[in-house]
Write a protein that holds these residues in place. Structure first.
Motif, PDB file in Angstrom:
ATOM      1  N   PRO A  16       0.818  -1.223   0.000  1.00  0.00           N
ATOM      2  CA  PRO A  16       0.000   0.000   0.000  1.00  0.00           C
ATOM      3  C   PRO A  16       0.851   1.272   0.000  1.00  0.00           C
ATOM      4  CG  PRO A  16      -0.122  -1.085   2.134  1.00  0.00           C
ATOM      5  CD  PRO A  16       0.622  -2.010   1.219  1.00  0.00           C
ATOM      6  N   VAL A  17       2.036   1.201   0.590  1.00  0.00           N
ATOM      7  CA  VAL A  17       2.921   2.368   0.596  1.00  0.00           C
ATOM      8  C   VAL A  17       3.285   2.743  -0.845  1.00  0.00           C
ATOM      9  CG1 VAL A  17       5.170   3.264   1.345  1.00  0.00           C
ATOM     10  CG2 VAL A  17       3.808   1.826   2.896  1.00  0.00           C
ATOM     11  N   PHE A  18       3.619   1.737  -1.657  1.00  0.00           N
ATOM     12  CA  PHE A  18       3.941   2.001  -3.060  1.00  0.00           C
ATOM     13  C   PHE A  18       2.784   2.720  -3.751  1.00  0.00           C
ATOM     14  CE2 PHE A  18       3.488   1.172  -7.506  1.00  0.00           C
ATOM     15  CZ  PHE A  18       4.738   1.491  -8.016  1.00  0.00           C
ATOM     16  N   PHE A  23       0.953   7.785  -6.564  1.00  0.00           N
ATOM     17  CA  PHE A  23      -0.042   8.767  -6.997  1.00  0.00           C
ATOM     18  C   PHE A  23       0.050  10.116  -6.275  1.00  0.00           C
ATOM     19  CE2 PHE A  23      -2.131   4.817  -8.433  1.00  0.00           C
ATOM     20  CZ  PHE A  23      -2.219   5.138  -9.772  1.00  0.00           C
ATOM     21  N   LEU A  24       1.087  10.327  -5.481  1.00  0.00           N
ATOM     22  CA  LEU A  24       1.268  11.631  -4.851  1.00  0.00           C
ATOM     23  C   LEU A  24       1.462  12.707  -5.926  1.00  0.00           C
ATOM     24  CD1 LEU A  24       3.659  10.856  -1.852  1.00  0.00           C
ATOM     25  CD2 LEU A  24       1.234  11.485  -1.739  1.00  0.00           C
ATOM     26  N   PRO A  25       0.975  13.921  -5.681  1.00  0.00           N
ATOM     27  CA  PRO A  25       1.126  14.980  -6.678  1.00  0.00           C
ATOM     28  C   PRO A  25       2.514  15.629  -6.677  1.00  0.00           C
ATOM     29  CG  PRO A  25      -0.144  15.785  -4.810  1.00  0.00           C
ATOM     30  CD  PRO A  25       0.123  14.328  -4.561  1.00  0.00           C
ATOM     31  N   ASP A  26       3.485  14.945  -6.188  1.00  0.00           N
ATOM     32  CA  ASP A  26       4.866  15.424  -6.133  1.00  0.00           C
ATOM     33  C   ASP A  26       5.588  15.010  -7.418  1.00  0.00           C
ATOM     34  OD1 ASP A  26       7.683  15.518  -5.646  1.00  0.00           O
ATOM     35  OD2 ASP A  26       7.349  15.323  -3.499  1.00  0.00           O
ATOM     36  N   PRO A  27       6.384  15.893  -8.028  1.00  0.00           N
ATOM     37  CA  PRO A  27       7.104  15.525  -9.260  1.00  0.00           C
ATOM     38  C   PRO A  27       8.073  14.350  -9.080  1.00  0.00           C
ATOM     39  CG  PRO A  27       7.339  17.892  -8.806  1.00  0.00           C
ATOM     40  CD  PRO A  27       6.612  17.288  -7.650  1.00  0.00           C
ATOM     41  N   LEU A  71       1.302  -9.592  -4.896  1.00  0.00           N
ATOM     42  CA  LEU A  71       0.553  -8.402  -4.519  1.00  0.00           C
ATOM     43  C   LEU A  71       1.298  -7.127  -4.906  1.00  0.00           C
ATOM     44  CD1 LEU A  71      -1.019  -9.337  -1.074  1.00  0.00           C
ATOM     45  CD2 LEU A  71      -2.193  -9.012  -3.259  1.00  0.00           C
ATOM     46  N   MET A  72       2.620  -7.124  -4.702  1.00  0.00           N
ATOM     47  CA  MET A  72       3.401  -5.947  -5.086  1.00  0.00           C
ATOM     48  C   MET A  72       3.377  -5.768  -6.601  1.00  0.00           C
ATOM     49  SD  MET A  72       5.128  -3.246  -4.436  1.00  0.00           S
ATOM     50  CE  MET A  72       5.787  -3.179  -2.793  1.00  0.00           C
ATOM     51  N   THR A  73       3.619  -6.827  -7.324  1.00  0.00           N
ATOM     52  CA  THR A  73       3.644  -6.725  -8.783  1.00  0.00           C
ATOM     53  C   THR A  73       2.274  -6.322  -9.319  1.00  0.00           C
ATOM     54  OG1 THR A  73       5.369  -8.412  -8.868  1.00  0.00           O
ATOM     55  CG2 THR A  73       4.233  -7.936 -10.920  1.00  0.00           C
ATOM     56  N   PHE A  74       1.219  -6.910  -8.758  1.00  0.00           N
ATOM     57  CA  PHE A  74      -0.133  -6.563  -9.192  1.00  0.00           C
ATOM     58  C   PHE A  74      -0.433  -5.089  -8.906  1.00  0.00           C
ATOM     59  CE2 PHE A  74      -4.880  -7.150  -9.067  1.00  0.00           C
ATOM     60  CZ  PHE A  74      -4.998  -7.482 -10.405  1.00  0.00           C
ATOM     61  N   THR A  75      -0.014  -4.614  -7.757  1.00  0.00           N
ATOM     62  CA  THR A  75      -0.224  -3.210  -7.403  1.00  0.00           C
ATOM     63  C   THR A  75       0.526  -2.296  -8.363  1.00  0.00           C
ATOM     64  OG1 THR A  75      -0.569  -3.772  -5.091  1.00  0.00           O
ATOM     65  CG2 THR A  75       0.074  -1.498  -5.568  1.00  0.00           C
ATOM     66  N   VAL A  76       1.765  -2.634  -8.657  1.00  0.00           N
ATOM     67  CA  VAL A  76       2.560  -1.802  -9.575  1.00  0.00           C
ATOM     68  C   VAL A  76       1.940  -1.797 -10.966  1.00  0.00           C
ATOM     69  CG1 VAL A  76       4.825  -1.484 -10.659  1.00  0.00           C
ATOM     70  CG2 VAL A  76       4.681  -2.141  -8.251  1.00  0.00           C
ATOM     71  N   ILE A  77       1.535  -2.967 -11.462  1.00  0.00           N
ATOM     72  CA  ILE A  77       0.970  -3.023 -12.817  1.00  0.00           C
ATOM     73  C   ILE A  77      -0.367  -2.271 -12.883  1.00  0.00           C
ATOM     74  CG2 ILE A  77      -0.240  -5.237 -12.681  1.00  0.00           C
ATOM     75  CD1 ILE A  77       0.793  -5.853 -15.490  1.00  0.00           C
ATOM     76  N   ILE A  78      -1.149  -2.319 -11.811  1.00  0.00           N
ATOM     77  CA  ILE A  78      -2.401  -1.557 -11.788  1.00  0.00           C
ATOM     78  C   ILE A  78      -2.107  -0.053 -11.782  1.00  0.00           C
ATOM     79  CG2 ILE A  78      -4.372  -0.936 -10.326  1.00  0.00           C
ATOM     80  CD1 ILE A  78      -4.625  -3.905  -9.639  1.00  0.00           C
ATOM     81  N   CYS A  79      -1.145   0.368 -10.982  1.00  0.00           N
ATOM     82  CA  CYS A  79      -0.790   1.791 -10.935  1.00  0.00           C
ATOM     83  C   CYS A  79      -0.285   2.279 -12.290  1.00  0.00           C
ATOM     84  CB  CYS A  79       0.268   2.033  -9.857  1.00  0.00           C
ATOM     85  SG  CYS A  79      -0.336   1.842  -8.158  1.00  0.00           S
ATOM     86  N   THR A  81      -0.941   1.005 -15.181  1.00  0.00           N
ATOM     87  CA  THR A  81      -2.080   0.993 -16.109  1.00  0.00           C
ATOM     88  C   THR A  81      -2.999   2.185 -15.838  1.00  0.00           C
ATOM     89  OG1 THR A  81      -1.983  -1.414 -16.243  1.00  0.00           O
ATOM     90  CG2 THR A  81      -4.020  -0.377 -16.971  1.00  0.00           C
ATOM     91  N   ALA A  82      -3.289   2.449 -14.569  1.00  0.00           N
ATOM     92  CA  ALA A  82      -4.145   3.589 -14.218  1.00  0.00           C
ATOM     93  C   ALA A  82      -3.534   4.906 -14.666  1.00  0.00           C
ATOM     94  CB  ALA A  82      -4.399   3.601 -12.714  1.00  0.00           C
TER      95      ALA A  82
END
Length: 176
Positions: A16-18, A23-27, A71-79, A81-82
């Protein structure tokens, strides 16, 4: 609870930290997210090495380790993709492959009280997936190149699925 299992738990906590950092609005958010992903990958390598080197392989670890990885890989691939970097079909393929692995692992665990250990193809596909996803998080890769890279990584994961399916079939036949 041994050191490799604790490393897997740390990796689970980084999932969840990843997602939040990505998605933080930080460059520099993607750089920080990539660092979190790299730390997770390093814990994966460390827990596997320690477990094998010091004979600390446990049934819990054989479940926790791949769960944390997936779970980490799935989270990264979803992010990714999003964020519009890769197409949605990549997530669908990855999810279907992981669902098949999860169902197979559950069935095997119920029947044999164990799961199939990872093999070189699974480790290779995990490593390639990490490199591809880390590159997509860090660099502005043009969409056609990103799609090609993720397709290559997915081809390796599907090959790993086929390898595990063959081992699954053998183990299930031996336990009839």
């Amino acid at each position: 609870m041994n050191v490799p299992n604790m490393l897997s738990l740390i990796r689970l906590c980084l999932v969840p930290v990843f997602a939040v950092v990505f998605f933080l609005p930080d460059p520099s958010a993607h750089q920080w997210a990539a660092l979190i992903y790299a730390v997770a990958f390093a814990t994966d390598i460390a827990d596997g090495y320690i477990a094998r080197r010091f004979d600390m392989i446990t049934k819990l670890g054989r479940v926790l380790d791949p769960l944390a990885d997936k779970l980490m890989t799935f989270t990264v691939i979803i992010c990714v993709t999003a964020d519009g970097i890769i197409p949605v079909w990549a997530v669908v393929i990855f999810f279907c492959k992981e669902l098949a692995m999860g169902v197979g692992g559950f069935l095997m665990l119920r029947r044999t009280k164990d799961v199939i250990p990872s093999n070189w193809l699974g480790k290779t596909s995990t490593g390639v997936f990490f490199v591809v996803l880390a590159a997509l998080v860090l660099f502005p890769v043009p969409r056609p190149w990103a799609t090609g890279l993720i397709a290559f990584a997915l081809a390796l994961t599907v090959a790993a699925l086929v390898s595990y399916a063959m081992n699954f079939r053998k183990m299930m036949q031996n336990n009839l």
